[in-house]
Scaffold this active site. Structure first.
Site, PDB file in Angstrom:
ATOM      1  N   ARG A 110      32.321  18.785  16.555  1.00 62.13           N
ATOM      2  CA  ARG A 110      33.153  17.745  15.935  1.00 62.13           C
ATOM      3  C   ARG A 110      32.341  16.473  15.682  1.00 62.13           C
ATOM      4  O   ARG A 110      32.486  15.833  14.645  1.00 62.13           O
ATOM      5  CB  ARG A 110      34.377  17.426  16.794  1.00 62.13           C
ATOM      6  N   ARG A 136      42.454  18.201  12.307  1.00 65.73           N
ATOM      7  CA  ARG A 136      41.324  18.224  13.244  1.00 65.73           C
ATOM      8  C   ARG A 136      41.497  17.092  14.239  1.00 65.73           C
ATOM      9  O   ARG A 136      41.752  15.948  13.829  1.00 65.73           O
ATOM     10  CB  ARG A 136      40.000  18.006  12.500  1.00 65.73           C
ATOM     11  N   LEU A 138      40.230  14.209  16.467  1.00 63.59           N
ATOM     12  CA  LEU A 138      39.077  13.315  16.399  1.00 63.59           C
ATOM     13  C   LEU A 138      38.548  13.068  17.811  1.00 63.59           C
ATOM     14  O   LEU A 138      39.330  12.947  18.754  1.00 63.59           O
ATOM     15  CB  LEU A 138      39.485  11.993  15.763  1.00 63.59           C
ATOM     16  N   ASN A 157      48.252   8.252  12.701  1.00 62.18           N
ATOM     17  CA  ASN A 157      48.535   9.674  12.471  1.00 62.18           C
ATOM     18  C   ASN A 157      50.034   9.850  12.316  1.00 62.18           C
ATOM     19  O   ASN A 157      50.809   9.095  12.902  1.00 62.18           O
ATOM     20  CB  ASN A 157      48.044  10.495  13.668  1.00 62.18           C
ATOM     21  N   HIS A 159      52.948  12.684  13.067  1.00 69.53           N
ATOM     22  CA  HIS A 159      53.116  13.901  13.850  1.00 69.53           C
ATOM     23  C   HIS A 159      54.533  14.457  13.635  1.00 69.53           C
ATOM     24  O   HIS A 159      55.508  13.695  13.674  1.00 69.53           O
ATOM     25  CB  HIS A 159      52.896  13.606  15.342  1.00 69.53           C
ATOM     26  N   ASP A 191      44.464   7.679  19.910  1.00 66.15           N
ATOM     27  CA  ASP A 191      43.628   7.315  21.058  1.00 66.15           C
ATOM     28  C   ASP A 191      42.808   8.541  21.450  1.00 66.15           C
ATOM     29  O   ASP A 191      42.705   9.478  20.656  1.00 66.15           O
ATOM     30  CB  ASP A 191      44.469   6.724  22.197  1.00 66.15           C
ATOM     31  N   GLY A 193      43.400  10.933  23.460  1.00 66.09           N
ATOM     32  CA  GLY A 193      44.141  12.137  23.801  1.00 66.09           C
ATOM     33  C   GLY A 193      44.702  12.813  22.565  1.00 66.09           C
ATOM     34  O   GLY A 193      44.446  12.409  21.429  1.00 66.09           O
ATOM     35  N   ASP A 195      47.734  13.364  20.299  1.00 65.82           N
ATOM     36  CA  ASP A 195      49.045  12.836  19.900  1.00 65.82           C
ATOM     37  C   ASP A 195      49.629  11.921  20.982  1.00 65.82           C
ATOM     38  O   ASP A 195      50.846  11.903  21.210  1.00 65.82           O
ATOM     39  CB  ASP A 195      50.026  14.001  19.610  1.00 65.82           C
TER      40      ASP A 195
HETATM   41  C1  GRF Z   1      53.076  17.128   8.181  1.00 61.97           C
HETATM   42  O1  GRF Z   1      54.208  17.790   8.706  1.00 61.97           O
HETATM   43  C2  GRF Z   1      52.448  16.235   9.218  1.00 61.97           C
HETATM   44  O2  GRF Z   1      53.374  15.691  10.114  1.00 61.97           O
HETATM   45  C3  GRF Z   1      51.548  17.194   9.947  1.00 61.97           C
HETATM   46  O3  GRF Z   1      51.024  18.048   8.946  1.00 61.97           O
HETATM   47  C4  GRF Z   1      51.951  18.111   7.860  1.00 61.97           C
HETATM   48  C5  GRF Z   1      51.177  17.717   6.642  1.00 61.97           C
HETATM   49  O4  GRF Z   1      51.906  17.862   5.461  1.00 61.97           O
HETATM   50  N1  GRF Z   1      50.551  16.486  10.703  1.00 61.97           N
HETATM   51  P1  GRF Z   1      51.328  17.296   4.102  1.00 61.97           P
HETATM   52  O5  GRF Z   1      49.909  17.834   3.935  1.00 61.97           O
HETATM   53  O6  GRF Z   1      51.359  15.806   4.152  1.00 61.97           O
HETATM   54  O7  GRF Z   1      52.237  17.866   3.049  1.00 61.97           O
END
Ligand code: GRF
Length: 249
Positions: A110, A136, A138, A157, A159, A191, A193, A195
């Site tokens: 990485r 990926r 980080l 990010n 999630h 950070d 960890g 998520d």
């Molecule tokens: C989303 O559900 C996001 O929360 C997750 O990956 C998906 C990406 O979707 N991390 P897109 O590529 O933005 O359509």
């Protein structure tokens, strides 16, 4: 709203969140403008979205680099300022009982890929880096070189779950299979960890009897497309007083 912040985006796939961010930026709703898009995946459809909007893009092919390393670790050049012990000490991506060789392989591959990302990003000034479906994790190698001011994190990010529940790669799937009656999405700072960084905003939706996993994913994405621009707008507005309990963005 005149753009005040410059945004870089990293993607791996379809890029519907990227599209929502580009559209709301172009409509002057976020206070930001997207200045580059990077991907770990040469086939990411989101790269075409960048092209359609005249946004420069680049690819660092993580998959190819990891395959080269597995054939011969010496074939992958580690950055000269990479320190494996320092990275092991900082990273919180692995449970303590993880085999040392597994951690070494992960951190070395990485960091090699991340140094290529950093080199590509060096052509652009940016205030905020958003991960928009970037699949990926980080490492501290990359995070420390972007978060040059530790008091002001600037990697966000999105999630697909209501963190801290269901971290990992399949937030909507895990939410659905657990039998939750509410699903949701979270924007947080990165950070060391997985998520686990400070939460910036969340949106929730009802999971109704008869909903399929596809229904949950589709409801969730619609919320993501609203949440990410809202959190970017908040960032563009500068430091905020702490949110009152119960306050939702
Ligand atoms: C989303 O559900 C996001 O929360 C997750 O990956 C998906 C990406 O979707 N991390 P897109 O590529 O933005 O359509």
């Amino acid at each position: 709203m005149t753009p005040t912040i410059r945004i870089g985006a990293l993607i791996s796939g379809g890029g519907t969140n990227l599209q929502a961010v580009i559209d709301t930026c172009e409509a002057g709703e976020t206070g930001g403008q997207v200045v580059f898009v990077g991907s770990d995946n040469p086939a990411a459809k989101g790269l075409q979205r960048a092209e359609r909007h005249g946004i420069p893009s680049f690819v660092v092919d993580y998959g190819a680099l990891i395959r080269r390393y597995r054939q011969d670790p010496a074939a992958v050049v580690l950055p000269s300022d990479f320190d494996l012990d320092e990275m092991r000490g900082k990273s919180r991506l692995f449970p303590p009982d993880t085999a040392a060789a597994t951690v070494k392989t992960f951190l070395e591959t990485r960091a090699a890929a991340e140094s290529e990302l950093l080199a590509a990003m060096a052509s652009y000034d940016f205030d905020l880096l958003i991960l928009a479906g970037f699949m990926r994790n980080l490492t501290p190698y990359f995070i420390d070189r972007v978060n040059t001011d530790p008091e002001n994190p600037r990697i966000m990010n999105i999630h697909p779950a209501l963190l801290p529940s269901f971290p990992g790669t399949d937030g909507y799937g895990d939410t659905y299979r657990y039998g939750c009656k509410l699903g949701g999405c979270t924007v947080h700072f990165i950070d060391y960890g997985e998520d686990s960084g400070p939460i910036i905003g969340q949106r929730a939706f009802a999971i109704l009897p008869g909903d399929t996993l596809d229904d949950v994913k589709s409801k969730g994405l619609k919320e993501e497309w609203k949440l990410y621009p809202a959190c970017i707008k908040l960032f563009a507005q500068g430091p905020q007083p702490a949110a009152a309990p119960g306050q939702i963005i």
